[in-house]
Enzyme design. Structure first.
Site, PDB file in Angstrom:
ATOM      1  N   TYR A 112       0.863  -1.169   0.000  1.00  0.00           N
ATOM      2  CA  TYR A 112       0.000   0.000   0.000  1.00  0.00           C
ATOM      3  C   TYR A 112       0.899   1.217   0.000  1.00  0.00           C
ATOM      4  O   TYR A 112       2.046   1.163   0.449  1.00  0.00           O
ATOM      5  CB  TYR A 112      -0.935  -0.022   1.217  1.00  0.00           C
ATOM      6  CG  TYR A 112      -2.295   0.560   0.912  1.00  0.00           C
ATOM      7  CD1 TYR A 112      -3.077   0.019  -0.117  1.00  0.00           C
ATOM      8  CD2 TYR A 112      -2.788   1.638   1.617  1.00  0.00           C
ATOM      9  CE1 TYR A 112      -4.312   0.548  -0.407  1.00  0.00           C
ATOM     10  CE2 TYR A 112      -4.029   2.164   1.334  1.00  0.00           C
ATOM     11  CZ  TYR A 112      -4.794   1.620   0.312  1.00  0.00           C
ATOM     12  OH  TYR A 112      -6.024   2.155   0.013  1.00  0.00           O
ATOM     13  N   TRP A 114       1.282   4.060   1.530  1.00  0.00           N
ATOM     14  CA  TRP A 114       1.481   5.003   2.627  1.00  0.00           C
ATOM     15  C   TRP A 114       2.690   4.686   3.499  1.00  0.00           C
ATOM     16  O   TRP A 114       2.811   5.208   4.601  1.00  0.00           O
ATOM     17  CB  TRP A 114       0.231   5.024   3.507  1.00  0.00           C
ATOM     18  CG  TRP A 114      -0.927   5.715   2.864  1.00  0.00           C
ATOM     19  CD1 TRP A 114      -1.998   5.116   2.269  1.00  0.00           C
ATOM     20  CD2 TRP A 114      -1.143   7.119   2.749  1.00  0.00           C
ATOM     21  NE1 TRP A 114      -2.863   6.066   1.791  1.00  0.00           N
ATOM     22  CE2 TRP A 114      -2.359   7.307   2.080  1.00  0.00           C
ATOM     23  CE3 TRP A 114      -0.415   8.244   3.153  1.00  0.00           C
ATOM     24  CZ2 TRP A 114      -2.882   8.569   1.793  1.00  0.00           C
ATOM     25  CZ3 TRP A 114      -0.933   9.498   2.875  1.00  0.00           C
ATOM     26  CH2 TRP A 114      -2.156   9.657   2.202  1.00  0.00           C
TER      27      TRP A 114
END
Length: 763
Positions: A112, A114
């Site tokens: 992901y 982030w």
């Protein structure tokens, strides 16, 4: 007396800052140019050397002794430490086995975006580049948990996601032009305080303050009062969760029946009006979508719904939607319906007016774009074409070969043997965690790169310790932030931690592909290479273009920005024939023959009110809003000082209205149990009138902490709401995440209070 060491520049998703060690303690200071620094920066000091950090490579005993294979001991087995050379040999052999026996299409590259504000040590880019160059590809995921439905529906009726969210109405326009801003789902500062790639200035609070002072009215349409800050002086309208589409339909009917809609805009700039009008007026189904009809669904007075529509007509009105609206069953519908409502008002494309998806949902939205490129690591070419919508990971692992629908396509889930996860924690993002546990038990090998012992790491077979962003060099940059940051290393790596690039380079060498992966560069060499694109862009514009060494010494570089031109929607408004939208008709599609042709019962060819299947019932009478947390980004640094300091009695805080607390005997500060058929968790109750009656709110991100890991339906004692949420797609169109809303019961917990062990390394 010696002066304290100079703090070094660095960046994070929640702000630019300087940091350094003083007397062995990390000191963090926000960038002086940030008008509203984010307190999440104070999660760093305690996190840097926390006991939750992974100190050395670890291998799960069951996998080591029995080899790859399905195993329900994942998440409750012990780990064996292993030297780096040995574990990399082992892992390279396993990658080669799966590739050679089943092909790269048996590998899922889970990640992901982030993990770090740095553009080089961006775990998602690193793992994808490695799998592409060293293994031949991987099964990927598309879209995001935050915007899974909107990313698919927006191009069908208005335009690409990035154009509608990032290059549209800016905060400058709101301050100067907007007369009324209606924010469905609000514009909570906890969301706009963060941004991928870093953010140097948090301008949202002061922008709303300035707009309100000029006379702009803000309306917060949300079950939570604080989804707009006090500076906005917002009116609060609190419909039943998940009924925003019905409310918008009631507003649209008011505009139509009272002649307040913009006929000229609809005629020139829109297509599909007849089909939508037939539904709105009831000619199609016998039910007129009046304000009174909507009121019975939304739990609001009809006059509130109709009155808001009247207030918006004839004014510079802006409709904004938070990501939260589409993170629910039928999440495509409010996104589409809001576009129709904005079109009926005739405001699309005007400065400070019309429709801006997700303004206020992230710090990059509502800002100008940079005029020169910034760093981005190339990921290579993926030799595998198979993919899944990101929120369908459990479906894929539990049902290999099963069919599924996505945006008009009939596809099959691939047969995954190895999952490689670097960056991200699905035990935060994903729903129905007990089902996710069963899904992870179904693979042959699960590999995780992690800085800390998240629940995902605890379920892995091989855990490789990685550096925290403060323990390496990088470049912080974002397309809509003018400050590029030289992210200096602040501290030595924890234990035996290595950065992802070093790990992948050494793995690639064992697979005979090191040169393809590294292109002959070390990490500093890559930073120079990536910076060169920005340097070239500046030089081409005749602007000062410092060398990499000059940039690195200075610590910061301010980039030029483009004009605030309103993007494709402004151009379309001004010249719909010369600058058509990239939709099927070149216009705003109020209905879509394409979507109608898919034949999806859960996503018809025009926006519609569809009754949710998970609404409260007798055994689960309360709506649960599982929204983003205010004390951390997703689950990152839940063990940090700021996040931990905001818990009560060591647990996440759940808010509920006094009307719901009193009959259950719940007082402020009580430990409560939230439960439904999928699972249960504990939290600390906060009784508050800032939550709509009939609603409880528990943010995501508390690390999953099962009381008894041996129990398939274990109680999470820490307060992770995703033990309760449903793992189903928004619809057959987008298959997005539905984790925002579910239904639960809440009771006061009276048993012996279990300890919190979420941050303890596995025994």
């Amino acid at each position: 007396m010696n002066a304290p060491p100079r703090l070094k520049p660095h960046s994070s998703h929640w702000g630019v800052f300087s940091a350094g060690l003083r007397d062995g303690r990390l000191v963090v200071e926000p960038h002086p140019g940030d008008p509203d620094p984010n307190p999440l920066l104070q999660n760093f000091p305690d996190a840097l050397r926390h006991r939750a950090r992974v100190a050395e490579p670890m291998v799960r005993r069951g996998w080591l002794e029995r080899g790859p294979g399905k195993d329900d001991r994942r998440g409750r087995d012990e780990f064996i430490p292993m030297a780096w050379d040995k574990v990399l040999d082992l892992l390279a052999g396993e990658l080669a086995r799966v590739r050679d026996a089943h092909g790269p299409g048996a590998i899922f590259g889970g990640s992901y975006g982030w993990s770090s504000a740095g553009r080089f040590h961006h775990a998602q880019s690193q793992v994808h580049r490695f799998l592409n160059t060293a293994v031949g590809g991987y099964v990927k995921s598309v879209n995001s948990y935050s915007a899974g439905a909107s990313a698919v529906i927006l191009p069908h009726f208005l335009g690409p996601f990035e154009a509608v969210s990032r290059r549209n109405v800016t905060w400058e326009q709101v301050v100067a032009h907007s007369e009324i801003v209606v924010a469905f789902g609000g514009m909570a500062l906890k969301n706009s305080m963060v941004a991928s790639g870093g953010v140097s200035q948090h301008v949202e609070r002061r922008s709303m303050l300035a707009a309100a002072a000029r006379g702009c009215a803000f309306v917060n349409v949300s079950p939570l009062r604080d989804d707009l800050p006090v500076e906005a002086k917002a009116e609060w309208i609190a419909p039943v969760p998940g009924t925003d589409t019905a409310m918008m339909l009631g507003m649209a009917h008011t505009l139509l029946s009272e002649g307040l809609h913009d006929d000229a805009f609809i005629a020139r700039h829109c297509s599909g009006w007849d089909e939508f009008e037939a539904y709105l007026t009831g000619r199609a189904d016998g039910v007129a979508k009046t304000a009174a009809w909507a009121a019975s669904i939304c739990g609001l007075p009809a006059e509130t719904i109709a009155g808001l529509a009247r207030r918006m007509a004839g004014k510079r009105s802006l409709i904004v939607l938070a990501h939260s609206l589409q993170r629910a069953e039928h999440g495509e519908q409010p996104i589409w319906m809001a576009g129709v409502l904005a079109a009926m008002l005739g405001q699309i494309g005007l400065p400070g007016g019309g429709y801006n998806y997700a303004l206020g949902s992230i710090a990059h939205y509502g800002k100008r774009h940079n005029a020169v490129p910034s760093a981005a690591l190339p990921q290579g070419k993926n030799g595998v074409t198979a993919f899944i919508p990101v929120a369908r990971i459990s479906d894929m692992l539990l049902n290999p070969g099963a069919p599924f629908d996505y945006d008009g396509q009939r596809m099959e889930y691939p047969d995954i043997r190895l999952v490689y996860w670097a960056g991200g924690n699905p035990f935060h993002h994903h729903q129905d965690l007990n089902r996710l546990r069963r899904a992870f038990a179904a693979v042959e090998t699960l590999v995780v790169h992690e800085i800390a012992w998240t629940a995902t790491a605890r379920h892995a077979d091989i855990v490789l310790p990685t550096t925290m962003t403060l323990e390496r060099e990088d470049i912080g940059a974002a397309p809509t932030d003018p400050l590029m940051v030289a992210m200096h290393q602040v501290a030595e790596p924890f234990g035996q931690a290595r950065d992802d690039y070093t790990i992948f380079a050494d793995l690639a060498e064992r697979l005979g592909t090191r040169d393809a992966f590294t292109e002959g560069r070390d990490a500093r060499g890559w930073l120079r290479h990536l910076y060169a694109a920005t340097q070239k862009g500046l030089a081409e514009k005749g602007l000062p273009a410092p060398s990499f060494d000059e940039f690195w010494e200075a610590g910061y570089l301010t980039l030029p920005q483009e004009d605030d031109d309103g993007g494709i929607l402004r151009a379309f408004r001004e010249d719909p024939e010369g600058a058509p939208l990239p939709t099927r008709t070149g216009k705003v599609q109020l209905s879509s023959p394409t979507i109608a042709g898919f034949g999806y019962a859960d996503c018809p060819g025009h926006p519609a009110w569809l009754v949710p299947s998970d609404a409260p019932a007798a055994e689960r009478p309360l709506w649960l809003v599982a929204n983003q947390p205010a004390t951390r980004l997703h689950s990152q640094f839940d063990f940090g000082g700021h996040s931990n300091g905001m818990k009560r009695r060591g647990r996440e805080v759940m808010r509920m209205h006094p009307f719901d607390a009193a009959p259950r005997g719940i007082a402020d500060g009580d430990i409560v149990r939230l439960f439904n058929a999928r699972g249960a968790c504990l939290a600390t109750a906060a009784v508050s009138e800032d939550v709509r009656a009939g609603v409880v709110q528990l943010p995501t991100g508390a690390w999953y902490d099962p009381e008894d890991p041996e129990d398939a339906q274990a109680l999470c004692v820490h307060g992770n709401p995703n033990v309760l949420t449903r793992d189903v797609g928004t619809s057959s169109l987008a298959q997005g995440c539905t984790g925002q809303l579910t239904s639960v019961e809440v009771e006061r917990f009276t048993g012996n209070l279990p300890p919190i062990r979420a941050f303890d390394p596995p025994g």
